[in-house]
Scaffold this motif. Structure first.
Motif, PDB file in Angstrom:
ATOM      1  N   ASP A 207       0.865  -1.181   0.000  1.00 28.38           N
ATOM      2  CA  ASP A 207       0.000   0.000   0.000  1.00 28.38           C
ATOM      3  C   ASP A 207       0.903   1.233   0.000  1.00 28.38           C
ATOM      4  O   ASP A 207       1.863   1.288   0.778  1.00 28.38           O
ATOM      5  CB  ASP A 207      -0.853  -0.086   1.281  1.00 28.38           C
ATOM      6  CG  ASP A 207      -2.030   0.860   1.341  1.00 28.38           C
ATOM      7  OD1 ASP A 207      -2.238   1.618   0.389  1.00 28.38           O
ATOM      8  OD2 ASP A 207      -2.750   0.820   2.363  1.00 28.38           O
TER       9      ASP A 207
ATOM     10  N   HIS B  75      -1.557   1.266   9.492  1.00 22.44           N
ATOM     11  CA  HIS B  75      -2.102  -0.076   9.793  1.00 22.44           C
ATOM     12  C   HIS B  75      -1.136  -1.183   9.379  1.00 22.44           C
ATOM     13  O   HIS B  75      -0.296  -0.977   8.495  1.00 22.44           O
ATOM     14  CB  HIS B  75      -3.428  -0.257   9.043  1.00 22.44           C
ATOM     15  CG  HIS B  75      -3.332  -0.009   7.558  1.00 22.44           C
ATOM     16  ND1 HIS B  75      -3.068  -1.006   6.652  1.00 22.44           N
ATOM     17  CD2 HIS B  75      -3.433   1.136   6.830  1.00 22.44           C
ATOM     18  CE1 HIS B  75      -3.027  -0.488   5.429  1.00 22.44           C
ATOM     19  NE2 HIS B  75      -3.235   0.819   5.509  1.00 22.44           N
TER      20      HIS B  75
ATOM     21  N   HIS C  40      -5.784  -4.516   5.311  1.00 25.32           N
ATOM     22  CA  HIS C  40      -5.742  -3.905   6.644  1.00 25.32           C
ATOM     23  C   HIS C  40      -5.638  -5.000   7.688  1.00 25.32           C
ATOM     24  O   HIS C  40      -6.555  -5.790   7.859  1.00 25.32           O
ATOM     25  CB  HIS C  40      -6.997  -3.057   6.892  1.00 25.32           C
ATOM     26  CG  HIS C  40      -7.078  -1.867   6.001  1.00 25.32           C
ATOM     27  ND1 HIS C  40      -8.103  -1.652   5.115  1.00 25.32           N
ATOM     28  CD2 HIS C  40      -6.238  -0.815   5.848  1.00 25.32           C
ATOM     29  CE1 HIS C  40      -7.888  -0.516   4.455  1.00 25.32           C
ATOM     30  NE2 HIS C  40      -6.767   0.008   4.882  1.00 25.32           N
TER      31      HIS C  40
ATOM     32  N   ALA D 208       1.731  -0.372   6.865  1.00 21.99           N
ATOM     33  CA  ALA D 208       1.526   0.739   5.933  1.00 21.99           C
ATOM     34  C   ALA D 208       1.448   2.003   6.786  1.00 21.99           C
ATOM     35  O   ALA D 208       0.478   2.203   7.519  1.00 21.99           O
ATOM     36  CB  ALA D 208       0.256   0.548   5.123  1.00 21.99           C
TER      37      ALA D 208
ATOM     38  N   GLU E 221       1.063   5.860   7.045  1.00 21.99           N
ATOM     39  CA  GLU E 221       0.446   6.835   6.143  1.00 21.99           C
ATOM     40  C   GLU E 221      -0.024   8.095   6.858  1.00 21.99           C
ATOM     41  O   GLU E 221      -1.216   8.263   7.117  1.00 21.99           O
ATOM     42  CB  GLU E 221      -0.699   6.208   5.358  1.00 21.99           C
ATOM     43  CG  GLU E 221      -1.719   5.413   6.125  1.00 21.99           C
ATOM     44  CD  GLU E 221      -2.822   4.901   5.170  1.00 21.99           C
ATOM     45  OE1 GLU E 221      -3.213   5.643   4.258  1.00 21.99           O
ATOM     46  OE2 GLU E 221      -3.277   3.759   5.351  1.00 21.99           O
TER      47      GLU E 221
ATOM     48  N   GLU F 271       2.481   7.743   2.011  1.00 18.85           N
ATOM     49  CA  GLU F 271       2.398   6.385   2.574  1.00 18.85           C
ATOM     50  C   GLU F 271       3.420   5.461   1.942  1.00 18.85           C
ATOM     51  O   GLU F 271       3.627   5.476   0.723  1.00 18.85           O
ATOM     52  CB  GLU F 271       0.997   5.814   2.305  1.00 18.85           C
ATOM     53  CG  GLU F 271       0.817   4.360   2.724  1.00 18.85           C
ATOM     54  CD  GLU F 271      -0.613   3.853   2.533  1.00 18.85           C
ATOM     55  OE1 GLU F 271      -1.303   4.320   1.605  1.00 18.85           O
ATOM     56  OE2 GLU F 271      -1.032   2.989   3.318  1.00 18.85           O
TER      57      GLU F 271
END
Ligand code: MF3
Ligand code: CO
Length: 250
Positions: free
Chosen positions: A106, A169, A176, A200, A202, A233
């Motif tokens: 991500d 996350h 997720h 990830a 962000e 991110e």
């Protein structure tokens, strides 16, 4: 439950990350004033499919697109509408997930459609910098709060605000995963980081209030005061000496 990845898992995520970096290379070359978000979304989808990977977001909770494209006061989860046109002075956050051999990665970047106002340029720069502040602290033995605090400290010392209702996350076989990682918090608090955790990270950073609203389309999240917001991110893997960034180009 936080899933620790094996070295073999991480190898796959690295390959997914390389693909996503190449996708962002294309975005960077392609995004231009006058372009619309739907056109960019289509290009991204085709580039991802060309790598024998899939867009993570397509079909996620009924989402019908391969990217989230969020302009100006839109923070994240903006839908790539055809009438969302990139204009001079706009900032355009492009968020993309790639699903490759069973794992997601991500990544998001905020692009400036020049000329951009100086305060907005600073917003974009500080948002990116706040991610890099985590590099010295995102390592085994440290705590989750060390990451959160590094981001918040950087943002707030620059007179900006960090969004508190949306989180970084865990990421892996699911887009997720646990843990939820606030982009604000206290050093020394939270779970102990272990090698093989993949996150990830962000930061979402605002010029004005940190309060958010969801638009009637039920996806797009905007700032409550309509002042502008930036997003940056990367997917990282926690290591013994620091993180490995899996989604960075070149
Ligand atoms: N990158 C986004 C996030 O972590 C994922 C968006 S999923 C979508 O929140 F379905 F909204 F696109
Ligand atoms: Co994410």
């Amino acid at each position: 439950m936080i899933i620790i990845k094996t070295p073999a898992d991480i190898e796959i995520m690295k390959r997914g990350g390389k693909i996503l970096s190449r996708v962002f290379d294309v975005v960077k070359e392609t995004i231009v004033i006058g372009m619309n978000a739907e056109a960019l979304d289509t290009i991204v989808r085709n580039v991802i499919l060309g790598y024998d990977a899939e867009p993570s977001f397509l079909g996620y909770r009924g989402y019908r697109h391969s990217t989230c494209i969020s302009k100006n006061e839109e923070i994240v989860h903006g839908i790539p509408y055809a009438d969302k046109i990139f204009l001079p002075g706009d900032i355009v956050s492009v968020d993309i997930g790639v699903y490759y051999q069973g794992f997601h990665v991500d990544c998001a970047r905020t692009f400036m459609m020049e000329p951009v106002a100086p305060d907005v340029e600073k917003l974009v720069r500080v948002t990116q910098e706040s991610f890099f502040e985590i590099l010295p602290v995102a390592k085994a033995g440290n705590r989750l709060g060390d990451i959160s605090s590094a981001i918040q400290t950087c943002v707030e010392k620059n007179g900006l605000t960090v969004v508190k209702d949306l989180y970084s996350h865990g990421v892996g076989r699911e887009l997720h995963e646990d843990p939820l990682i606030p982009n604000y918090g206290k050093r020394g608090k939270g779970i102990v980081l272990e090698a093989g955790m993949t996150f990830a990270i962000e930061p979402m950073v605002n010029l004005g209030t940190s309060d958010i609203l969801t638009l009637p389309d039920k996806w797009t999240i905007i700032t409550a005061d309509r002042k502008w917001s930036a997003h940056y991110e990367n997917t990282i893997c926690i290591g013994v000496d620091g993180p490995e960034v899996l989604t960075q180009s070149n």
